[in-house]
Design an enzyme around this catalytic site. Sequence first.
Site, PDB file in Angstrom:
ATOM      1  N   ARG A 292     121.674  78.647  40.291  1.00  0.00           N
ATOM      2  CA  ARG A 292     122.599  79.351  39.414  1.00  0.00           C
ATOM      3  C   ARG A 292     122.978  80.654  40.100  1.00  0.00           C
ATOM      4  O   ARG A 292     122.140  81.299  40.721  1.00  0.00           O
ATOM      5  CB  ARG A 292     121.957  79.666  38.055  1.00  0.00           C
ATOM      6  CG  ARG A 292     121.857  78.482  37.105  1.00  0.00           C
ATOM      7  CD  ARG A 292     123.222  78.002  36.608  1.00  0.00           C
ATOM      8  NE  ARG A 292     123.128  76.901  35.671  1.00  0.00           N
ATOM      9  CZ  ARG A 292     123.104  75.611  36.011  1.00  0.00           C
ATOM     10  NH1 ARG A 292     123.181  75.265  37.284  1.00  0.00           N
ATOM     11  NH2 ARG A 292     123.033  74.686  35.079  1.00  0.00           N
TER      12      ARG A 292
ATOM     13  N   GLU B 253     131.271  82.319  37.016  1.00  0.00           N
ATOM     14  CA  GLU B 253     131.758  81.080  37.607  1.00  0.00           C
ATOM     15  C   GLU B 253     133.000  80.609  36.861  1.00  0.00           C
ATOM     16  O   GLU B 253     132.923  80.444  35.635  1.00  0.00           O
ATOM     17  CB  GLU B 253     130.665  80.028  37.486  1.00  0.00           C
ATOM     18  CG  GLU B 253     130.733  78.991  38.567  1.00  0.00           C
ATOM     19  CD  GLU B 253     129.446  78.193  38.665  1.00  0.00           C
ATOM     20  OE1 GLU B 253     129.362  77.171  37.985  1.00  0.00           O
ATOM     21  OE2 GLU B 253     128.542  78.627  39.405  1.00  0.00           O
TER      22      GLU B 253
ATOM     23  N   HIS C  91     130.569  74.474  42.601  1.00  0.00           N
ATOM     24  CA  HIS C  91     129.498  73.915  41.758  1.00  0.00           C
ATOM     25  C   HIS C  91     129.532  72.380  41.773  1.00  0.00           C
ATOM     26  O   HIS C  91     129.788  71.740  40.752  1.00  0.00           O
ATOM     27  CB  HIS C  91     129.594  74.449  40.313  1.00  0.00           C
ATOM     28  CG  HIS C  91     128.273  74.393  39.594  1.00  0.00           C
ATOM     29  ND1 HIS C  91     127.872  75.322  38.673  1.00  0.00           N
ATOM     30  CD2 HIS C  91     127.252  73.488  39.668  1.00  0.00           C
ATOM     31  CE1 HIS C  91     126.668  75.008  38.200  1.00  0.00           C
ATOM     32  NE2 HIS C  91     126.277  73.893  38.798  1.00  0.00           N
TER      33      HIS C  91
HETATM   34  C1  GLV Z   1     124.032  71.666  37.326  1.00  0.00           C
HETATM   35  O1  GLV Z   1     124.134  72.766  37.743  1.00  0.00           O
HETATM   36  C2  GLV Z   1     123.126  71.256  36.313  1.00  0.00           C
HETATM   37  O2  GLV Z   1     122.444  72.103  35.719  1.00  0.00           O
HETATM   38  O3  GLV Z   1     123.061  70.050  36.034  1.00  0.00           O
END
Ligand code: GLV
Length: 324
Positions: free
Chosen positions: A238, A267, A286
């Site tokens: 994160r 983000e 991401h």
């Molecule tokens: C992705 O970042 C998730 O938490 O699945």
Amino acid sequence: MALPRVFVSRTIDGEALAGLRARAEVQVFGQPRPPTPGELTDGVREADGLLCMLTDRVDRALLDQAPRLRAVSTLSVGLDHVDLAACTARGIAVGHTPGVLTEATADLAFALLLGAARHVAPGDAFVRSGRWKTWDPGLLLGRDLSGATLGIAGLGAIGQAVVRRARGFSMRVLYANRTARPEVEAEFGARRVDKDTLLAESDFLSLHLALTPETRHYLGERELARMKPRAVLVNTSRGAVVDSAALARALAAGRPAAAALDVFDPEPPSADDPLLALPNVLLAPHLGSATVETRGRMAALAVLNLLLSLEGRRPKHCANPELF
Ligand code: GLV
């Protein structure tokens, strides 16, 4: 008996959605963007269940507007967008999707690690630009993985999957984790160290920590300054695990040498985020779990979690098992 009502905050895998539609009255927010907080609130006002994404904030304000809600299922392993205590206090079961995305996320961490180590993106840009005139013994020199030290912060399932990959690349592996993992040490020769040693000895540092109040800014100015000047930071966990402003300053000063980032805080990052202007940063939007197979498995698991909770049963992967 009336079917339970479910709000799904984005379009998900068709097969999983069809399975959900067979057992519930489903409303899908079909836009190619997350619902605004107001749209999410409208979606859950009459809903018994919510299938949400990591882009949806499930907080007290939302739950206060959702009197019937008894199940929340997120299409993610991460839960930092869900106020778990508030859900538990209201008896709302929370499901998530660990396990099924472990390998895909570890693959992306390794792709970023290799990409940053070997200047893959600058190489691509260089060829496309027409600036490549001849083979050059000093062109875009990267770093060997073989023999280098990989530091893993957070040795959960994804961290361990990265260790397995590192082994295949003949890397030395160190890890920092709340608990020792003797089985990983025995099988892969990984060594547990304290955080300062991890920072000081890693040539590559890969973050695999869940975002919690304790891990927020796990890497700040002090920690970044302890990294090797030639080190490469990889973050697929994160964004807020790292102090972004401190990271941008550190990278601008060349220590660590580079970063490869799949996650940001916020983000997406704003257009004027200094990280976006730095040449020694490899960026991805991401994509950790973003494969066809993995997203299909995540959707199937998220639907299963939701349906089980709606039946009053424990979701297969439950974040608040104390409810059962
Ligand atoms: C992705 O970042 C998730 O938490 O699945």
